[in-house]
Design a protein around this motif. Structure first.
Motif, short mmCIF file in Angstrom:
data_model
loop_
_atom_site.label_atom_id
_atom_site.label_comp_id
_atom_site.label_asym_id
_atom_site.label_seq_id
_atom_site.Cartn_x
_atom_site.Cartn_y
_atom_site.Cartn_z
N ARG A 15 2.11 -51.50 -19.60
CA ARG A 15 3.05 -52.24 -18.74
C ARG A 15 2.92 -53.74 -18.97
O ARG A 15 1.81 -54.26 -19.09
CB ARG A 15 2.79 -51.92 -17.28
CG ARG A 15 3.38 -50.60 -16.82
CD ARG A 15 3.08 -50.36 -15.36
NE ARG A 15 1.66 -50.28 -15.10
CZ ARG A 15 1.14 -50.18 -13.89
NH1 ARG A 15 1.92 -50.17 -12.83
NH2 ARG A 15 -0.16 -50.12 -13.72
N GLY A 16 4.04 -54.42 -18.99
CA GLY A 16 4.05 -55.87 -19.16
C GLY A 16 4.18 -56.32 -20.60
O GLY A 16 4.55 -57.47 -20.86
N THR A 38 16.14 -40.03 -21.72
CA THR A 38 15.04 -39.58 -20.88
C THR A 38 15.43 -38.25 -20.27
O THR A 38 16.61 -37.94 -20.13
CB THR A 38 14.76 -40.58 -19.74
OG1 THR A 38 15.95 -40.72 -18.94
CG2 THR A 38 14.37 -41.93 -20.29
N PRO A 39 14.44 -37.45 -19.88
CA PRO A 39 14.76 -36.14 -19.26
C PRO A 39 15.59 -36.29 -18.00
O PRO A 39 16.46 -35.48 -17.72
CB PRO A 39 13.38 -35.55 -18.96
CG PRO A 39 12.47 -36.22 -19.93
CD PRO A 39 13.00 -37.62 -20.08
N GLY A 40 15.35 -37.35 -17.25
CA GLY A 40 16.04 -37.50 -15.98
C GLY A 40 17.45 -38.04 -16.08
O GLY A 40 18.33 -37.67 -15.31
N GLN A 41 17.70 -38.92 -17.03
CA GLN A 41 18.99 -39.60 -17.15
C GLN A 41 19.82 -39.17 -18.34
O GLN A 41 20.96 -39.60 -18.48
CB GLN A 41 18.78 -41.12 -17.22
CG GLN A 41 18.11 -41.71 -16.00
CD GLN A 41 18.95 -41.55 -14.75
OE1 GLN A 41 20.18 -41.64 -14.81
NE2 GLN A 41 18.31 -41.26 -13.63
N GLU A 82 8.07 -51.48 -18.39
CA GLU A 82 7.79 -50.74 -17.16
C GLU A 82 7.56 -49.28 -17.52
O GLU A 82 7.99 -48.81 -18.58
CB GLU A 82 8.96 -50.87 -16.18
CG GLU A 82 9.28 -52.29 -15.80
CD GLU A 82 10.50 -52.39 -14.90
OE1 GLU A 82 11.10 -51.33 -14.59
OE2 GLU A 82 10.87 -53.52 -14.51
N LEU A 83 6.88 -48.58 -16.62
CA LEU A 83 6.61 -47.16 -16.88
C LEU A 83 7.90 -46.39 -17.16
O LEU A 83 7.94 -45.49 -17.99
CB LEU A 83 5.87 -46.54 -15.71
CG LEU A 83 4.48 -47.08 -15.41
CD1 LEU A 83 3.88 -46.37 -14.20
CD2 LEU A 83 3.56 -46.91 -16.62
N GLY A 84 8.95 -46.76 -16.46
CA GLY A 84 10.23 -46.07 -16.60
C GLY A 84 10.93 -46.31 -17.91
O GLY A 84 11.95 -45.67 -18.19
N GLY A 108 14.93 -41.39 -34.06
CA GLY A 108 14.50 -41.97 -32.81
C GLY A 108 13.11 -42.58 -32.86
O GLY A 108 12.30 -42.31 -33.75
N SER A 109 12.85 -43.43 -31.90
CA SER A 109 11.53 -44.02 -31.69
C SER A 109 11.05 -43.60 -30.31
O SER A 109 11.71 -43.89 -29.31
CB SER A 109 11.59 -45.56 -31.75
OG SER A 109 11.91 -46.00 -33.04
N ARG A 110 9.94 -42.89 -30.28
CA ARG A 110 9.40 -42.40 -29.01
C ARG A 110 8.45 -43.44 -28.44
O ARG A 110 7.38 -43.68 -29.00
CB ARG A 110 8.67 -41.08 -29.23
CG ARG A 110 7.89 -40.58 -28.02
CD ARG A 110 8.78 -39.99 -26.97
NE ARG A 110 9.49 -38.81 -27.43
CZ ARG A 110 10.38 -38.14 -26.72
NH1 ARG A 110 10.68 -38.55 -25.51
NH2 ARG A 110 10.98 -37.07 -27.22
N LEU A 111 8.85 -44.05 -27.33
CA LEU A 111 8.04 -45.09 -26.68
C LEU A 111 7.36 -44.51 -25.45
O LEU A 111 8.02 -43.93 -24.58
CB LEU A 111 8.92 -46.27 -26.28
CG LEU A 111 8.27 -47.33 -25.38
CD1 LEU A 111 7.13 -48.02 -26.11
CD2 LEU A 111 9.30 -48.34 -24.90
#
Lengths: 114, 112
Positions: A15-16, A38-41, A82-84, A108-111
């Motif tokens: 983070r940051g 993301t899985p959620g969005q 941020e974590l999100g 893709g780039s997995r962050l």
């Protein structure tokens, strides 16, 4: 012909911190667009560049930015992570012209943000 | 830009034909309909594109009625490797290309 190349494929940040992702489009393709998945969005549009100019922008905060170079290669930057922000970031290129166009995506780039 | 509505998930068995319907009531005159397939941790891959009537390629068919407010992706004789998420997109090829709405897509699961 070579496909869309994204680097790095995987990265871990805290983070940051900030991160820069790179995308090399298919030769001759002048449009490069970026997506966050993301899985959620699901798959969400970040922005699109065409001839070094940002032509479209999605609904993301200013921490997300990008640019395109004269050779059509593109980079996106995320500051103050941020974590999100943990997600798969996808880049797609297109040969823009008259009529229908098709997006060709990179792997893709997995962050991961810790 | 026209948004699309697809079923969230579908199940099928190997060897069956699968039809996934997409609703796009606000499709514009210049819009094309494009379908993509995505496997986990990979970028979406183009399957087929059409404007009206029927389009067929080596992997799928796309049926578009005259009013163009919906479209149906048809996958003949699916196999386990067709398990993936399928996205229906509507848009033109110009300056709106980068803002194509992917939505959540349809998770197709093929069972043996």
């Amino acid at each position: 012909k070579a496909g869309v190349t994204q680097t790095p494929r995987y990265l871990i940040k805290t983070r940051g911190q900030q991160v820069t992702l790179s995308c090399s489009p298919i030769s001759g393709h002048r449009s490069v667009s970026w997506y966050q998945q993301t899985p959620g969005q699901g798959l969400q549009f970040l922005f699109e560049y065409f001839s070094e100019t940002q032509r479209n922008k999605g609904n993301f905060p200013g921490r997300f930015s990008g640019r395109q170079f004269s050779n059509s290669r593109s980079e996106m930057n995320v500051s103050t992570l941020e974590l999100g922000d943990s997600a798969l970031y996808l880049c797609a290129s297109s040969l823009v012209g008259r009529g229908a166009n098709v997006l060709t995506f990179g792997a893709g780039s997995r962050l991961t943000v810790l | 830009l026209a948004k699309t509505t697809q079923p969230i998930s579908m199940d099928s068995y190997e060897g069956q034909e699968v039809n996934i319907t997409c609703s796009h009531n606000n499709i514009a005159t210049n819009d094309y309909i494009t379908w993509y397939q995505q496997f986990p941790s990979q970028g979406p891959r183009f399957i087929i594109q059409g404007y009206k009537t029927k389009v067929t390629n080596e992997v799928a068919s796309l049926f578009i009625p005259a009013d163009r407010k919906s479209s149906t992706l048809s996958l003949p004789r699916v196999s386990l490797s067709d398990t993936a998420v399928y996205y229906c997109l509507v848009g033109d090829g110009g300056s709106t290309l980068g803002r194509l709405y992917f939505g959540r897509g349809t998770q197709l699961t093929v069972w043996p």
